[in-house]
Scaffold this active site. Structure first.
Site, PDB file in Angstrom:
ATOM      1  CG  HIS A  22     -39.756  -8.685  35.214  1.00  0.00           C
ATOM      2  ND1 HIS A  22     -41.012  -8.725  34.428  1.00  0.00           N
ATOM      3  CD2 HIS A  22     -38.860  -9.720  35.520  1.00  0.00           C
ATOM      4  CE1 HIS A  22     -40.323  -9.715  33.734  1.00  0.00           C
ATOM      5  NE2 HIS A  22     -38.805 -10.293  34.587  1.00  0.00           N
ATOM      6  CB  THR A  40     -39.674 -21.727  33.670  1.00  0.00           C
ATOM      7  OG1 THR A  40     -40.505 -21.130  32.773  1.00  0.00           O
ATOM      8  CG2 THR A  40     -39.604 -21.572  35.159  1.00  0.00           C
ATOM      9  CB  CYS A  41     -40.548 -25.111  29.359  1.00  0.00           C
ATOM     10  SG  CYS A  41     -41.892 -24.341  29.928  1.00  0.00           S
ATOM     11  CG  ASN A  42     -43.032 -20.570  28.375  1.00  0.00           C
ATOM     12  OD1 ASN A  42     -42.954 -20.580  27.039  1.00  0.00           O
ATOM     13  ND2 ASN A  42     -44.187 -20.518  29.069  1.00  0.00           N
ATOM     14  NE  ARG A  43     -41.250 -15.867  33.152  1.00  0.00           N
ATOM     15  CZ  ARG A  43     -41.850 -15.118  32.527  1.00  0.00           C
ATOM     16  NH1 ARG A  43     -40.614 -13.917  32.266  1.00  0.00           N
ATOM     17  NH2 ARG A  43     -42.572 -14.486  32.387  1.00  0.00           N
ATOM     18  CB  THR A  93     -53.928 -31.432  23.524  1.00  0.00           C
ATOM     19  OG1 THR A  93     -53.870 -30.837  22.056  1.00  0.00           O
ATOM     20  CG2 THR A  93     -54.905 -31.837  23.583  1.00  0.00           C
ATOM     21  CB  ILE A  94     -53.823 -37.048  24.948  1.00  0.00           C
ATOM     22  CG1 ILE A  94     -54.952 -36.994  23.796  1.00  0.00           C
ATOM     23  CG2 ILE A  94     -54.134 -38.520  25.615  1.00  0.00           C
ATOM     24  CD1 ILE A  94     -56.428 -36.799  23.985  1.00  0.00           C
ATOM     25  CD  GLN A 137     -42.600 -22.848  36.683  1.00  0.00           C
ATOM     26  OE1 GLN A 137     -43.204 -22.034  36.311  1.00  0.00           O
ATOM     27  NE2 GLN A 137     -42.537 -24.344  35.841  1.00  0.00           N
ATOM     28  CB  ALA A 178     -50.079 -40.824  23.154  1.00  0.00           C
ATOM     29  CD  GLU A 216     -47.872 -20.762  34.483  1.00  0.00           C
ATOM     30  OE1 GLU A 216     -47.903 -21.844  35.150  1.00  0.00           O
ATOM     31  OE2 GLU A 216     -46.496 -20.604  34.370  1.00  0.00           O
TER      32      GLU A 216
END
Length: 419
Positions: free
Chosen positions: A95, A48-51, A189-190, A116, A186, A110
């Protein structure tokens, strides 16, 4: 056989290293099969984008996976050796369950990570790199993650500004499928707001920005309409939801413009969230009777309260995960006994068949049936008990009293039997 989980995440590795170790869905099959050829055997990869995490049976050594990663990704940096983590056995299972339940995420609780994790398993299964060990692990992980989601409130309350804004919109409009949303700005956040709105089935999205090309780039992702900031008055009357987040030093939307839109809407309410600092929407707009205006401070209060709620739920989830780990380990121990039970049963059945053949032969030669049955029962009993009783006598002679206690438990002997 238990598990090895090796990886890096947002807490241990830089973005640049996470990018180097990321695997797209298109790359996954090739990577998995290459890892298998490298001798890793059963293997699954979560990216994923984080792991990025690699799961394999515990017989595989961490050094084996690290060597494969360096070669497959042609890493020239020694950074990986200082920022990876490797967990084995029950810690690895724990884990994986924490990851799947969202307890190890950048945003606590989340929900996307469970999907995923399921995709990780599906890719490995399709690539032929899942065996009985990983299959059993993943099924237990999914079951526990589902329990966490259903038995706690870990994922029910929004903890991001974008998600909180959309959740408030849902409180005003119960069904977003009939509503049009105007997003001013744009930025990131948006973009997240647009994603959450689309997931909730909003009817249409309009993106207004100072630069039309950027507005169009974002609007195209969500089949929306792009306009310039000065065109906002032209579309405001057909807008039900307004969410604004720009870097403008001055307000973009004033009270007069909103009043005109409300007249055209025949005072049908408009929900507005101003995430910007300084504000994009004049404070006086909130005074209008048919406008629900929230600021970033309003959202922060909601987010902080929801974060506290998630942290409480996380404590409850930790207990569920520990139960899941113990249940999995119990299952492994039961499996470990299976081979012993099967071997002992085969031995008993062999002795039974031998004595039965002798008894049947005696009957065919005219022996007394009662005597044949008594001899069958006596011989079978003696042969079944010979091995265990010999071992018990030897244990007693050797002073191994703990083995005598285990024998009594194994043979289901109580005090009355022993007296």
């Amino acid at each position: 056989m238990t598990l090895l989980a090796l990886g890096i995440n947002h807490n241990t590795a830089s973005v640049s290293l996470r990018e180097q170790l990321a695997f797209s869905p298109e790359q996954m099959e090739s990577a998995l099969q290459d890892a298998q050829r490298a001798g890793i055997g059963e293997v699954a990869i979560l990216s994923t984008c984080n792991r990025t995490e690699i799961y394999a049976p515990s017989a595989v050594q961490p050094e084996q996976i690290l060597e494969w990663l360096h070669q497959y990704r042609q890493l020239s940096t020694p950074e990986l050796s200082s920022c990876y983590y490797a967990k084995q056995g029950d810690q690895a299972i724990n884990h994986m369950m924490r990851v799947a339940a969202g307890l190890d995420s950048l945003v606590l609780g989340e929900p996307q990570i469970l999907g995923q994790m399921k995709a990780c398993y599906a890719h490995a299964k399709e690539s032929g790199t899942v065996g009985s060990t990983l299959h059993d692990v993943f099924q237990q992980v999914f079951a526990i993650a589902k329990r966490v989601r259903t038995e706690t409130t870990i994922g029910q309350n929004p903890v991001s500004v974008a998600y909180a804004a959309v959740s408030l919109a849902q409180q005003i409009f119960s069904d977003l499928k009939q509503d049009t949303a105007l997003l001013i700005g744009a930025g990131e956040t948006i973009e997240l707001v647009a994603k959450h709105l689309q997931e909730q089935g909003v009817k249409s999205i309009i993106v207004a920005n100072r630069t039309l090309s950027r507005a169009a780039e974002l609007a195209d992702q969500f089949a929306g309409q792009a306009i310039l900031l000065e065109e906002i008055p032209d579309v405001l009357a057909r807008t039900d939801i307004v969410i604004s987040s720009t870097a403008s030093p001055l307000p973009i939307l004033g009270k007069g413009t909103v009043e005109q839109a409300l007249k055209q809407r025949k005072h049908k309410p408009i929900f507005m969230v101003d995430i910007a600092v300084p504000r994009d929407i004049e404070e006086q707009v909130g005074e209008l009777a048919d406008v629900y205006l929230y600021t970033v401070d309003d959202l922060r209060g909601v987010i902080q309260e929801n974060l506290r709620s998630r942290q409480e739920a996380a404590e409850q989830a930790t207990g569920i995960i520990e139960e899941g780990v113990q249940a999995y380990l119990h299952g492994l121990r039961v499996q470990d006994s299976a081979s012993t039970i099967k071997a002992y049963r085969r031995k008993a059945e062999k002795l039974r068949d031998q004595e039965l053949d002798k008894a049947l032969h005696s009957l065919t030669t005219g022996s007394d049936p009662e005597q044949v049955l008594r001899l069958l029962a006596r011989n079978l009993t003696n042969k079944l008990l010979h091995g265990p009783t010999t071992k018990i006598r030897q244990a007693s002679a050797d002073g191994r009293m703990e083995l005598l206690g285990w024998s009594q438990e194994l043979l289901d002997l109580d005090e009355q039997d022993l007296n």
